[in-house]
Motif scaffolding. Structure first.
Motif, PDB file in Angstrom:
ATOM      1  N   LYS A  90       7.601  -8.631   7.495  1.00 49.23           N
ATOM      2  CA  LYS A  90       7.113  -7.475   6.957  1.00 49.23           C
ATOM      3  C   LYS A  90       5.615  -7.917   6.283  1.00 49.23           C
ATOM      4  O   LYS A  90       4.795  -7.014   6.114  1.00 49.23           O
ATOM      5  N   THR A  96       6.210  -3.973   9.818  1.00 52.21           N
ATOM      6  CA  THR A  96       6.150  -2.635   9.280  1.00 52.21           C
ATOM      7  C   THR A  96       5.334  -1.613  10.250  1.00 52.21           C
ATOM      8  O   THR A  96       4.977  -0.539   9.952  1.00 52.21           O
ATOM      9  N   THR A  98       4.940   0.877  13.154  1.00 49.02           N
ATOM     10  CA  THR A  98       5.782   2.053  13.918  1.00 49.02           C
ATOM     11  C   THR A  98       5.671   1.798  15.275  1.00 49.02           C
ATOM     12  O   THR A  98       4.689   1.212  15.623  1.00 49.02           O
TER      13      THR A  98
END
Length: 452
Positions: A90, A96, A98
């Motif tokens: 992350k 993170t 999409t």
């Protein structure tokens, strides 16, 4: 004078406005090209298979680095571009991101933070992939790849290539046509091969020439320059179609074997192609490899019969050395005579090369490549051939052909004049017709290799 000054000022203002537009106007990502349900899930193994087909591992894994954690330096005419961390970490990876952000990177070259990606990322080709494959790949990277915290070295190119907003203007020139696959009029096997070659396989990234602004000159079958030959990191990527096609005398089965194992009776994969075989092609199914081979062989309209043959079948095989053909008989006879009056290049070949490539220049099938008609030997740019003679090369070990083959280099054994004579002989023997190599050309390659 005043009129010229007014025109200059107007051009400066227009340029400033254009730059401002490139910086401030929001980018509009390309939408998905398939309508999938929100809860759609790829079948087990598909995401990893797409990763292999797209050769993600080769670029996004540094030498001795963790898989997909980035940090491999990719050489370009503008400087070194460092590949990104695509593990689901992350902080330093894509954990993170999409699905929409991932698709924008694959199709439009827009990173997770909205930045323009350098086109070392082959979004010129990935944009032809189906949404289902993109989504399968996204799910695989997010859920099946081990997250690795690895802050990759930032790419730092010289001006003006460090101005990433300028890539947006480059994209307007480079990304022609819809971001969608346009199948040829052919059989299902040809169409599957076309989809893999044009899209995930991004073969045009190496095997198509480049335009004056460094875009791929031909990304689809309908483009006249598609797969007509290119260059990657100092290696020649031979033409796959046209009169200079490196595969024109290969059967579809021989081509499929080369893709699967990096070797066949004509050639051995080396340089960048060896990496493609090692990290990508050897993991593909026989059905897909056959499909790619059939498509590549039929691009110029040649009638190629669909095939489901097993590729590079295991087990002992009797593969006798080939005799010299009509074009190569004179060279073979001269070498076999071993006369002390032979030219220097021929004598050097007999001393250093004939044990593997034989006096016929035919080599040993699937072990030592033939030199007669060899695409690298006959290349307009002799540097790759000279580099192999100087530094040696190796072929990848694959599941179908596990033996790792290595050719020694002659950097320390032969001087520039001798390497030039040897290379010139190979480029003119057995009916080959290519320009001679000079000692100064060899010296440049030797110096270049010393600095890498």
């Amino acid at each position: 004078m005043k009129k010229a000054l007014s025109i200059l000022i107007a051009l400066v203002i227009l340029g400033a406005l254009a730059a401002l537009a490139l910086i401030t106007i929001p980018l509009k990502p390309t939408p998905a090209n398939e309508a999938l349900a929100a809860d759609w899930k790829a079948e087990p193994g598909r995401g990893e298979y797409v990763m292999r087909a797209g050769d993600c591992m080769a670029c996004h894994t540094a030498k001795d680095g963790a898989p997909m954690s980035g940090g491999r330096g990719i050489e370009s005419p503008m400087g070194t571009i460092w590949s990104s961390n695509i593990t689901p970490d992350k902080e330093t990876g894509i954990g993170t991101w999409t699905l929409d952000q991932f698709r924008a990177a694959m199709v439009d070259g827009i990173g997770g933070h909205g930045q323009q990606l350098y086109p070392a990322m082959p979004y010129e080709n990935y944009r032809f992939m189906k949404e289902s494959d993109i989504r399968a790949l996204y799910d695989y990277l997010q859920t099946e790849v081990q997250p690795v915290k690895n802050e990759v070295q930032a790419t730092s190119l010289s001006f003006p290539f460090n101005m990433r907003f300028g890539i947006r203007a480059w994209n307007w020139l480079a990304l022609s046509g819809d971001a969608d696959f346009k199948p040829m009029a052919g059989e299902d096997q040809q169409i599957r091969g076309q989809y893999l070659v044009e899209g995930a396989g991004h073969c045009a990234a190496c095997h198509s020439p480049r335009t004056s602004y460094m875009a791929q000159n031909g990304t689809r079958l309908s483009d006249s320059s598609f797969l007509t030959g290119g260059e990657i990191d100092g290696w020649s990527a031979p033409a796959m179609r046209g009169k200079n096609s490196a595969i024109r005398n290969w059967t579809a089965q021989e081509l499929a074997a080369y893709l699967a194992a990096g070797r066949n009776s004509h050639a051995i994969a080396n340089g960048e192609m060896a990496l493609v075989v090692e990290h990508s092609l050897q993991y593909m199914t026989d059905a897909d490899l056959n499909a790619m081979a059939v498509f590549l062989k039929s691009m110029d309209g040649e009638a190629v019969q669909a095939t489901s043959a097993q590729i590079a079948a295991p087990g002992p095989r009797s593969m006798p050395a080939l005799a010299a053909d009509e074009a190569g008989q004179a060279t073979a006879k001269m070498l076999k005579s071993a006369s002390p009056d032979m030219p220097l290049g021929a004598r050097l070949y007999l001393d250093n090369c004939a044990a593997c490539h034989f006096v016929t220049g035919k080599g040993s099938p699937e072990i030592f490549p033939e030199l007669q008609g060899n695409a690298m030997v006959l290349g307009e740019d002799a540097r790759p051939l000279v580099s192999v003679i100087l530094n040696g090369t190796s072929s990848p070990a694959t599941s179908r052909r596990p033996m790792h083959l290595v050719m020694q280099g002659y950097n320390d054994r032969l001087d520039d004049e001798e390497i030039a004579a040897l290379a010139s002989f190979v480029r003119s023997g057995w009916g080959n017709t290519a320009d001679k190599v000079s000692a100064s050309q060899v010296a440049k390659v030797r110096t270049s290799a010393a600095h890498h």
